[in-house]
Structure formats: C-alpha cells, structure tokens
Design an enzyme around this catalytic site. Structure first.
Site, PDB file in Angstrom:
ATOM      1  N   ASP A 272       0.892  -1.138   0.000  1.00 46.33           N
ATOM      2  CA  ASP A 272       0.000   0.000   0.000  1.00 46.33           C
ATOM      3  C   ASP A 272       0.929   1.186   0.000  1.00 46.33           C
ATOM      4  OD1 ASP A 272      -2.637   1.035  -0.167  1.00 46.33           O
ATOM      5  OD2 ASP A 272      -2.419   1.792   1.865  1.00 46.33           O
TER       6      ASP A 272
ATOM      7  N   GLY B 189       0.436   7.232 -11.836  1.00 39.91           N
ATOM      8  CA  GLY B 189      -0.058   7.913 -10.642  1.00 39.91           C
ATOM      9  C   GLY B 189       0.400   9.356 -10.560  1.00 39.91           C
TER      10      GLY B 189
END
Length: 191
Positions: A70, A151
């Site tokens: 994560d 991203g």
C-alpha cells in the site's frame, strides 16, 4: 525459484516488482495471471493495515505466498493527504483527475514538500509475514512534467535528480523510489 503473487491489478506496479524481484530468484505472478478479478476494500487506517488486507485476500484467492503494497503520496501542506486515500483522492479514480485535484489543493502553498511512502507485506501460506517500508522525499511541482511512470509521478519532483518521477528512466526510479527502497529492505530481511 519461489513463486509469489503480487496483490495488484496495477500493471505499472507489477512491472516495478518484477524488475527487482525476478533477478532475486522470485517468479512473479499477478492477480490477473491467477484469474483474480476481485479486490478487497482498503479499509485500513494505515499503509500497513491496507497492505495486510490485500496480501491476505490475494493469498486466500490463489493459495500462493503473496506480496502486497500500500503506497501513497503524503503532502506536508495537506497534513499528509492524500495518504492512504491516494488512489481515490478527491473521489476521483483517474490519475489525471487526482493530479488536477491535488494541484488545486496546493494553489498558493509555499511549502511543497511531500513524500511517497510504500509499505510492503510478504505473507506466506503458513502465516509468516515479512514487512518493510520505503520512503522517497520530494516536492510537488506546479504542473505535471514527463510521460513515464504512473499515478502522481508527473507532479513529484525528486530534488537529487531535479526531475519528476515521470521523467526518470525505470532504472533511475527503481534506485530511489519508495517502492524500490521498500523492496530492497524486504529482500534484505529475506537473505
């Protein structure tokens, strides 16, 4: 050679994992390779909690040891946001919309310091787990630069390179990125 499943559908992340793990003797499979389409809800309050949720779900779905990360962008002027909500920041799902939202939030902010953070968890079928964290310090640019990466890479400047993450070669990025640092720390714990 040990087979592990990478608990992601993000092909950019999968490529980064493969570049660093395959030379270390791991055979990498993705959730897509294993026919897993469902992803668990990331309900954790921390990167570690979310990585564990994803690792457990991938291992249960495939029966293989699983590696989950994560990761996210933590901006100092935004009190660490978007943080664990980086993939859905501002309620947007596309990176372009998330970047636009981030840049709007940063308008007029003199402090543009930020960090990419990655928390990894390697979960074995016997319940053993190994975790590691990587952190890359940088600054938020005024506008996107570069076409590489994914991203938030186009708006994250790496001061030592004076370029955005999206302007780095894959090898340069692997050498200093949060994910690269976390993977090397994880491999160090396995040797």
């Amino acid at each position: 050679m040990q087979t592990i499943v990478i608990a992601t559908h993000n092909q950019g992340k999968a490529r980064e994992f493969a570049r660093l793990l395959e030379p270390a003797g791991f055979m990498i499979k993705t959730l897509v390779d294993c026919g897993v389409t469902e992803v668990p809800h990331e309900t954790g309050a921390t990167f570690l909690e979310n990585a564990l949720i994803k690792a457990r779900a991938a291992m249960e779905a495939t029966g293989l040891p699983s590696l989950a990360d994560d990761s996210g962008l933590c901006v100092d002027a935004l009190d660490g946001a978007p943080g664990v909500f980086s993939a859905r920041y501002g309620g947007f799902s596309s990176p372009k919309e998330q970047i636009t939202h981030l840049l709007r939030q940063m308008e007029g902010q003199p402090n543009r310091t930020a960090a990419f953070v990655c928390q990894l968890v390697l979960l074995y079928t016997d319940g053993n787990e190994v975790s590691a964290e990587g952190r890359c310090e940088g600054e938020i640019l005024l506008a996107p630069q570069g076409d590489g990466g994914f991203g938030y890479d186009p708006v994250f400047c790496v001061p030592s390179k004076n370029r955005s993450m999206a302007e780095l070669t894959p090898e340069e990025k692997d050498g200093l990125s949060h994910r690269g640092l976390a993977l090397r720390a994880l491999l160090g714990k396995l040797s």
